[in-house]
Design a protein around this motif. Structure first.
Motif, PDB file in Angstrom:
ATOM      1  N   SER A   1       0.800  -1.213   0.083  1.00  0.00           N
ATOM      2  CA  SER A   1       0.118   0.037   0.104  1.00  0.00           C
ATOM      3  C   SER A   1       0.753   1.362   0.162  1.00  0.00           C
ATOM      4  CB  SER A   1      -1.187   0.152   1.222  1.00  0.00           C
ATOM      5  OG  SER A   1      -0.240  -0.110   2.386  1.00  0.00           O
TER       6      SER A   1
ATOM      7  N   ARG B   1      -0.351   8.294  -1.804  1.00  0.00           N
ATOM      8  CA  ARG B   1      -1.140   7.697  -0.741  1.00  0.00           C
ATOM      9  C   ARG B   1      -1.062   8.467   0.553  1.00  0.00           C
ATOM     10  NH1 ARG B   1      -4.621   3.753  -1.543  1.00  0.00           N
ATOM     11  NH2 ARG B   1      -2.867   2.433  -2.604  1.00  0.00           N
TER      12      ARG B   1
ATOM     13  N   GLN C   1      -7.164   4.625   2.110  1.00  0.00           N
ATOM     14  CA  GLN C   1      -7.416   4.100   0.678  1.00  0.00           C
ATOM     15  C   GLN C   1      -7.646   5.272  -0.455  1.00  0.00           C
ATOM     16  OE1 GLN C   1     -11.481   2.119   0.767  1.00  0.00           O
ATOM     17  NE2 GLN C   1     -10.709   0.268   1.615  1.00  0.00           N
TER      18      GLN C   1
ATOM     19  N   ARG D   1     -11.948   0.220   8.340  1.00  0.00           N
ATOM     20  CA  ARG D   1     -11.480   0.211   6.861  1.00  0.00           C
ATOM     21  C   ARG D   1     -11.013   1.816   6.695  1.00  0.00           C
ATOM     22  NH1 ARG D   1     -14.574  -2.673   2.083  1.00  0.00           N
ATOM     23  NH2 ARG D   1     -12.281  -2.118   1.212  1.00  0.00           N
TER      24      ARG D   1
END
Length: 263
Positions: free
Chosen positions: A113, A118, A168, A262
């Motif tokens: 990730s 990000r 995310q 999440r």
């Protein structure tokens, strides 16, 4: 010799090789012949009462008698053949480590990730609970991040991947590459020279810690990097909410559990 004929192997002198073993395993640890049957097959009864002659080993003397010259030495002296060491090591020899064990040659593994662009949540340090943008993974495995500084006052910093949560949310930095001079040496602290002990009569508390002041080069690099990041944020379809998202601190309520969330 004709091509169809096979060359005969020379006869091997000595014991003949057995084609089949004396005893075979039938499976599950069960042998074909028992111990008593093998005793008969090998004819071990012939060895009952048979005694082999004992061979006496010659004793090698440890000491030797040597002649010594001189009237006052007693003419002879008993000496050991193998002399004992005068000194014994107090501990085992410490071997040098091979160069492969050095920290600079370790393989750095980062999570999948951890991709440039990000948005990460800082979990420790001075900028704890802030949301930052990942720019690059450095050679030492540390992550290069920025606030940007104009949104949440977080400058260019290095942080370990252990102390961040990857969300995310991601922004597109395009083909932007961090300048080559911004590396691990760029963030190295300057060594402060240690002064000699104070002379008698001088003030002990006179020496004070110097306050950190960013250099002009660092300010320039911060502006250049932040300009690219801010441009990417404005190009995002939800840029209005993204600015507020980066500006607010991360927090958890009493009924919120991070292992169930999440990001």
């Amino acid at each position: 010799m004709a091509p169809t004929e096979k060359a005969k192997k020379p006869a091997v002198q000595g014991k003949k090789k057995r084609k089949h073993p004396i005893n075979t395993c039938l499976g599950g640890g069960i042998m074909r012949y028992s111990k008593s049957q093998m005793y008969k097959r090998r004819a071990l009864y012939r060895l009952i009462g048979k005694k082999s002659p004992k061979v006496k080993k010659e004793k090698i003397p440890i000491k030797v008698e040597k002649k010594i010259g001189g009237p006052k030495n007693g003419e002879t002296r008993v000496v050991y053949k193998k002399k004992a060491k005068a000194n014994y090591p107090t501990k085992k020899r410490v071997l040098k480590r091979p160069p492969r064990a050095s920290f600079s040659r370790h393989v750095r593994n980062t999570r999948k990730s951890m991709v440039p662009g990000r948005i990460l949540i800082m979990l420790a340090g001075r900028h704890q609970a802030k949301r930052v943008v990942l720019l690059k993974v450095l050679d030492t495995g540390l992550l290069l991040v920025t606030g940007p500084f104009g949104i949440n006052s977080c400058p260019l910093r290095r942080v370990s991947q252990r102390f961040v949560i990857a969300t995310q949310t991601k922004i597109d930095l395009g083909k932007f590459k961090v300048p080559a001079h911004i590396n691990d040496k760029y963030f190295a602290r300057k060594e402060v020279s240690r002064k000699k002990k104070n002379v008698e009569g001088s003030d002990i508390y006179a020496a004070k810690k110097e306050k950190y002041v960013p250099t002009e080069q660092r300010k320039k690099d911060q502006k250049e990097v932040d300009a690219v990041v801010l441009k990417a944020i404005k190009a995002h379809p939800e840029h209005k909410y993204l600015v507020k998202y980066l500006n607010n601190l991360f927090s958890l309520g009493s009924n919120q559990f991070p292992h169930r969330m999440r990001f």
